[in-house]
Design an enzyme around this catalytic site. Structure first.
Site, PDB file in Angstrom:
ATOM      1  N   ASP A   1     -48.128 -94.052  37.271  1.00 12.57           N
ATOM      2  CA  ASP A   1     -49.639 -92.691  37.321  1.00 12.57           C
ATOM      3  C   ASP A   1     -49.179 -92.047  38.875  1.00 12.57           C
ATOM      4  O   ASP A   1     -48.452 -92.478  39.177  1.00 12.57           O
ATOM      5  CB  ASP A   1     -50.963 -93.462  37.918  1.00 12.57           C
ATOM      6  CG  ASP A   1     -51.327 -95.342  36.983  1.00 12.57           C
ATOM      7  OD1 ASP A   1     -50.879 -94.848  35.744  1.00 12.57           O
ATOM      8  OD2 ASP A   1     -52.159 -95.774  37.399  1.00 12.57           O
TER       9      ASP A   1
ATOM     10  N   ARG B   1     -53.616-101.688  40.126  1.00 11.27           N
ATOM     11  CA  ARG B   1     -54.200-101.382  41.213  1.00 11.27           C
ATOM     12  C   ARG B   1     -56.134-101.923  41.231  1.00 11.27           C
ATOM     13  O   ARG B   1     -56.340-102.248  42.135  1.00 11.27           O
ATOM     14  CB  ARG B   1     -54.082-100.120  41.413  1.00 11.27           C
ATOM     15  CG  ARG B   1     -52.732 -99.008  42.013  1.00 11.27           C
ATOM     16  CD  ARG B   1     -52.913 -97.456  41.752  1.00 11.27           C
ATOM     17  NE  ARG B   1     -54.299 -97.317  41.650  1.00 11.27           N
ATOM     18  CZ  ARG B   1     -54.605 -95.166  41.575  1.00 11.27           C
ATOM     19  NH1 ARG B   1     -53.808 -95.040  40.887  1.00 11.27           N
ATOM     20  NH2 ARG B   1     -55.434 -95.107  42.298  1.00 11.27           N
TER      21      ARG B   1
ATOM     22  N   ARG C   1     -45.211 -96.031  31.858  1.00  9.74           N
ATOM     23  CA  ARG C   1     -45.341 -95.008  32.601  1.00  9.74           C
ATOM     24  C   ARG C   1     -45.766 -95.311  34.155  1.00  9.74           C
ATOM     25  O   ARG C   1     -47.608 -95.768  34.037  1.00  9.74           O
ATOM     26  CB  ARG C   1     -46.752 -94.033  32.208  1.00  9.74           C
ATOM     27  CG  ARG C   1     -46.147 -93.193  30.052  1.00  9.74           C
ATOM     28  CD  ARG C   1     -47.267 -93.427  29.555  1.00  9.74           C
ATOM     29  NE  ARG C   1     -46.752 -93.053  28.297  1.00  9.74           N
ATOM     30  CZ  ARG C   1     -47.696 -92.581  27.197  1.00  9.74           C
ATOM     31  NH1 ARG C   1     -49.121 -93.036  27.196  1.00  9.74           N
ATOM     32  NH2 ARG C   1     -47.491 -92.593  26.318  1.00  9.74           N
TER      33      ARG C   1
END
Length: 245
Positions: A53, A198, A51
């Site tokens: 973001d 991130r 998945r």
């Protein structure tokens, strides 16, 4: 029942991520499922390898779906690319064995992060990279990257809401290269937690700016305290580059 494997590219800038949401149809998964449901004449659900973001892009997201209708690979590919928004492309469709599962069969994933490291903005890449004006010390960033290699509990480097599942992940490779004003960070591992890449990139940026000592990374990992990780890199610089099976 036919099982189709999809290789998908997308610009995630205007979407709320990969995963279908009950309160919004503005997701990558939702857009693809809507088109496939029209093609198949039945409700279709697709399984993604992971998945991404909101705002994150993909160079090669892998997914699979099953349907009763007999359609060739070219027919599926043509139909999807005809009716999907032009910021989502299906670059390959393959009929594959029934047991193939895009998420469970994935062995590793590679993410790419792009930083534009010049004083001026890049007009054509501002939606596809993070702009850092101050000059980054790449050698310091490379030394810091070694602390993330191997198997660790990455609780500190995740915003995952549930702590019931294991937060242990293994990073096989973390490379930092400079290319015509861009700093490109490539991370390959057996899996990634929510916001993990991130937050790792955010720490590397802080090290590169002299705001954080690389030697602090092991204690941050050990602490499992998310507040210690500092900044999180922006979504637009991140790409799912490759999925290994």
């Amino acid at each position: 029942m036919n099982n189709y494997k999809l290789t998908i590219q997308y610009d995630g800038g205007r979407y709320k991520g990969w995963q279908r949401l009950s309160n919004s149809d503005n997701t990558i998964q939702g857009k693809i499922e809507n088109v496939l449901t029209e093609l198949a004449g039945e409700k279709i659900e697709i399984i993604g390898s992971g998945r991404t973001d909101a705002g994150v892009h993909a160079l090669a997201q892998i997914a699979n779906f099953k349907m009763q209708k007999n359609a060739t690979e070219d027919e599926v590919k043509h139909y999807l690319n005809r009716y999907l928004p032009n910021d989502i492309s299906v670059v390959d469709v393959t009929l594959i064995h029934d047991r193939f599962h895009a998420r469970y069969n994935a062995k590793d994933k590679t993410y790419l992060y792009k930083i534009w490291n010049e004083q001026y903005t890049h007009p054509f890449m501002r939606k596809y990279s993070m702009h850092v004006e101050e000059k980054l010390d790449i050698e310091k960033m490379r030394k810091a990257s070694h602390f993330f290699l191997g198997k660790h509990d990455f609780t500190s480097y995740s915003n995952a809401k549930s702590k019931k599942k294991s937060m242990v992940r293994e990073i096989y490779l973390l490379e930092i290269n400079e290319n015509a004003g861009f700093i490109e960070i490539s991370v390959r591992g057996n899996g990634f937690l929510y916001n993990m890449v991130r937050k790792i990139v955010g720490t590397l940026i802080e090290v590169g700016l002299g705001e954080k000592d690389a030697a602090a990374i092991p204690s941050i990992l050990e602490s499992k305290e998310r507040i210690q990780t500092g900044r999180m890199a922006e979504a637009e610089g991140l790409y799912l580059e490759k999925v290994g099976f």
